[in-house]
Design a protein around this motif. Sequence first.
Motif, mmCIF file in Angstrom:
data_model
loop_
_atom_site.group_PDB
_atom_site.id
_atom_site.type_symbol
_atom_site.label_atom_id
_atom_site.label_comp_id
_atom_site.label_asym_id
_atom_site.label_seq_id
_atom_site.Cartn_x
_atom_site.Cartn_y
_atom_site.Cartn_z
ATOM 1 N N VAL A 180 0.845 -1.201 0.000
ATOM 2 C CA VAL A 180 0.000 0.000 0.000
ATOM 3 C C VAL A 180 0.878 1.248 0.000
ATOM 4 O O VAL A 180 0.618 2.212 -0.742
ATOM 5 C CB VAL A 180 -0.968 -0.008 1.200
ATOM 6 N N LYS A 181 1.935 1.245 0.815
ATOM 7 C CA LYS A 181 2.846 2.393 0.878
ATOM 8 C C LYS A 181 3.460 2.680 -0.483
ATOM 9 O O LYS A 181 3.476 3.829 -0.932
ATOM 10 C CB LYS A 181 3.937 2.120 1.913
ATOM 11 N N LEU A 182 3.951 1.651 -1.156
ATOM 12 C CA LEU A 182 4.557 1.853 -2.468
ATOM 13 C C LEU A 182 3.527 2.294 -3.508
ATOM 14 O O LEU A 182 3.812 3.140 -4.360
ATOM 15 C CB LEU A 182 5.261 0.576 -2.921
ATOM 16 N N GLY A 183 2.324 1.730 -3.430
ATOM 17 C CA GLY A 183 1.271 2.128 -4.357
ATOM 18 C C GLY A 183 0.860 3.576 -4.170
ATOM 19 O O GLY A 183 0.691 4.316 -5.149
ATOM 20 N N VAL A 184 0.715 3.996 -2.929
ATOM 21 C CA VAL A 184 0.347 5.391 -2.649
ATOM 22 C C VAL A 184 1.463 6.328 -3.107
ATOM 23 O O VAL A 184 1.195 7.395 -3.674
ATOM 24 C CB VAL A 184 0.020 5.579 -1.152
ATOM 25 N N ALA A 185 2.717 5.942 -2.866
ATOM 26 C CA ALA A 185 3.839 6.780 -3.309
ATOM 27 C C ALA A 185 3.830 6.921 -4.837
ATOM 28 O O ALA A 185 4.030 8.028 -5.361
ATOM 29 C CB ALA A 185 5.161 6.180 -2.838
ATOM 30 N N ALA A 186 3.587 5.838 -5.551
ATOM 31 C CA ALA A 186 3.530 5.905 -7.017
ATOM 32 C C ALA A 186 2.368 6.784 -7.478
ATOM 33 O O ALA A 186 2.517 7.574 -8.425
ATOM 34 C CB ALA A 186 3.404 4.502 -7.597
ATOM 35 N N LEU A 187 1.225 6.664 -6.812
ATOM 36 C CA LEU A 187 0.079 7.506 -7.166
ATOM 37 C C LEU A 187 0.353 8.981 -6.889
ATOM 38 O O LEU A 187 -0.030 9.845 -7.684
ATOM 39 C CB LEU A 187 -1.168 7.048 -6.410
ATOM 40 N N LEU A 188 1.012 9.278 -5.782
ATOM 41 C CA LEU A 188 1.350 10.674 -5.477
ATOM 42 C C LEU A 188 2.317 11.247 -6.505
ATOM 43 O O LEU A 188 2.177 12.405 -6.918
ATOM 44 C CB LEU A 188 1.945 10.786 -4.073
ATOM 45 N N LEU A 189 3.299 10.451 -6.914
ATOM 46 C CA LEU A 189 4.232 10.916 -7.943
ATOM 47 C C LEU A 189 3.514 11.151 -9.272
ATOM 48 O O LEU A 189 3.754 12.155 -9.950
ATOM 49 C CB LEU A 189 5.373 9.915 -8.123
ATOM 50 N N ALA A 190 2.630 10.246 -9.639
ATOM 51 C CA ALA A 190 1.883 10.398 -10.889
ATOM 52 C C ALA A 190 0.957 11.612 -10.822
ATOM 53 O O ALA A 190 0.857 12.378 -11.793
ATOM 54 C CB ALA A 190 1.082 9.131 -11.178
ATOM 55 N N TRP A 191 0.311 11.790 -9.681
ATOM 56 C CA TRP A 191 -0.573 12.949 -9.519
ATOM 57 C C TRP A 191 0.210 14.251 -9.599
ATOM 58 O O TRP A 191 -0.221 15.209 -10.250
ATOM 59 C CB TRP A 191 -1.324 12.853 -8.191
ATOM 60 N N ALA A 192 1.379 14.301 -8.953
ATOM 61 C CA ALA A 192 2.206 15.506 -8.986
ATOM 62 C C ALA A 192 2.673 15.797 -10.411
ATOM 63 O O ALA A 192 2.672 16.953 -10.851
ATOM 64 C CB ALA A 192 3.411 15.351 -8.057
ATOM 65 N N ALA A 193 3.064 14.764 -11.138
ATOM 66 C CA ALA A 193 3.513 14.950 -12.517
ATOM 67 C C ALA A 193 2.375 15.464 -13.397
ATOM 68 O O ALA A 193 2.590 16.290 -14.288
ATOM 69 C CB ALA A 193 4.066 13.648 -13.069
ATOM 70 N N TYR A 194 1.173 14.984 -13.160
ATOM 71 C CA TYR A 194 0.023 15.419 -13.953
ATOM 72 C C TYR A 194 -0.410 16.839 -13.568
ATOM 73 O O TYR A 194 -0.655 17.678 -14.428
ATOM 74 C CB TYR A 194 -1.137 14.447 -13.757
ATOM 75 N N GLU A 195 -0.496 17.083 -12.281
ATOM 76 C CA GLU A 195 -1.039 18.341 -11.779
ATOM 77 C C GLU A 195 -0.088 19.523 -12.002
ATOM 78 O O GLU A 195 -0.528 20.624 -12.316
ATOM 79 C CB GLU A 195 -1.359 18.197 -10.294
ATOM 80 N N TRP A 196 1.210 19.312 -11.808
ATOM 81 C CA TRP A 196 2.173 20.419 -11.844
ATOM 82 C C TRP A 196 3.193 20.272 -12.977
ATOM 83 O O TRP A 196 4.338 20.708 -12.852
ATOM 84 C CB TRP A 196 2.895 20.520 -10.506
ATOM 85 N N GLN A 197 2.784 19.685 -14.079
ATOM 86 C CA GLN A 197 3.719 19.435 -15.173
ATOM 87 C C GLN A 197 4.278 20.719 -15.774
ATOM 88 O O GLN A 197 5.357 20.710 -16.366
ATOM 89 C CB GLN A 197 3.055 18.592 -16.249
ATOM 90 N N ALA A 198 3.596 21.844 -15.616
ATOM 91 C CA ALA A 198 4.051 23.090 -16.218
ATOM 92 C C ALA A 198 5.342 23.605 -15.580
ATOM 93 O O ALA A 198 6.170 24.201 -16.260
ATOM 94 C CB ALA A 198 2.956 24.151 -16.118
ATOM 95 N N TRP A 199 5.521 23.405 -14.295
ATOM 96 C CA TRP A 199 6.703 23.960 -13.627
ATOM 97 C C TRP A 199 7.554 22.912 -12.906
ATOM 98 O O TRP A 199 8.614 23.240 -12.363
ATOM 99 C CB TRP A 199 6.311 25.048 -12.642
ATOM 100 N N LEU A 200 7.148 21.667 -12.900
ATOM 101 C CA LEU A 200 7.881 20.619 -12.195
ATOM 102 C C LEU A 200 9.238 20.358 -12.845
ATOM 103 O O LEU A 200 9.332 20.203 -14.052
ATOM 104 C CB LEU A 200 7.052 19.332 -12.194
ATOM 105 N N VAL A 201 10.279 20.337 -12.018
ATOM 106 C CA VAL A 201 11.635 20.034 -12.494
ATOM 107 C C VAL A 201 11.893 18.563 -12.196
ATOM 108 O O VAL A 201 12.059 18.159 -11.052
ATOM 109 C CB VAL A 201 12.683 20.934 -11.798
ATOM 110 N N TRP A 202 11.924 17.757 -13.260
ATOM 111 C CA TRP A 202 11.971 16.303 -13.102
ATOM 112 C C TRP A 202 13.224 15.822 -12.391
ATOM 113 O O TRP A 202 13.154 14.930 -11.538
ATOM 114 C CB TRP A 202 11.839 15.631 -14.467
ATOM 115 N N LEU A 203 14.376 16.362 -12.745
ATOM 116 C CA LEU A 203 15.607 15.912 -12.100
ATOM 117 C C LEU A 203 15.613 16.231 -10.604
ATOM 118 O O LEU A 203 16.079 15.436 -9.796
ATOM 119 C CB LEU A 203 16.829 16.517 -12.782
ATOM 120 N N ALA A 204 15.088 17.378 -10.251
ATOM 121 C CA ALA A 204 15.013 17.741 -8.838
ATOM 122 C C ALA A 204 14.027 16.836 -8.105
ATOM 123 O O ALA A 204 14.291 16.415 -6.971
ATOM 124 C CB ALA A 204 14.604 19.202 -8.693
ATOM 125 N N MET A 205 12.914 16.523 -8.748
ATOM 126 C CA MET A 205 11.951 15.625 -8.127
ATOM 127 C C MET A 205 12.564 14.248 -7.910
ATOM 128 O O MET A 205 12.423 13.650 -6.840
ATOM 129 C CB MET A 205 10.691 15.504 -8.986
#
Length: 153
Positions: free
Chosen positions: A107-132
């Motif tokens: 569950v922990k790994l699944g939630v972490a993957a979902l949070l990363l996917a949500w962040a990539a979708y929601e903030w793709q305009a300014w998200l710095v991938w290498l920093a993330m």
Amino acid sequence: MPNPAYNAAQAENEGPAEKLVLTEADRAALRASSVRGLGRIVWVQGVAVLFAALICWLFFGWQAGVSALVGGGAYYLPNLFFAVRLLVGMLGARPVGPVGFLLGELVKLGVAALLLAWAAYEWQAWLVWLAMLFGLVCVLKSYVLLLMMGKLP
């Protein structure tokens, strides 16, 4: 293929296995050691998230700093909740068994993957991938610091 003669000879030399019996003091010491270990891991991971965000912010700007915070936080928050669940089980009457631990990890790994996917979708305009990714790796590998310092049981 194992040698049956070797296994029989080994079994004769070992004798019957003895059951490990722990006293209440032994159990309390193990519980206290586990609580300290979990606390250290969660604390070091939190410091690693902040360290990664600070480094990225200082060298690459606020967007990189927030991206590192998002990347590290995506793993840190589910891990924090799982650690609290384990602590409640250790200090309460019902400790988490092996199946519960495995399900909690999944569950922990699944939630972490979902949070990363949500962040990539929601903030793709300014998200710095290498920093993330840097923030994520810092949190994932922060326990190595504890291993090097000999602070893990």
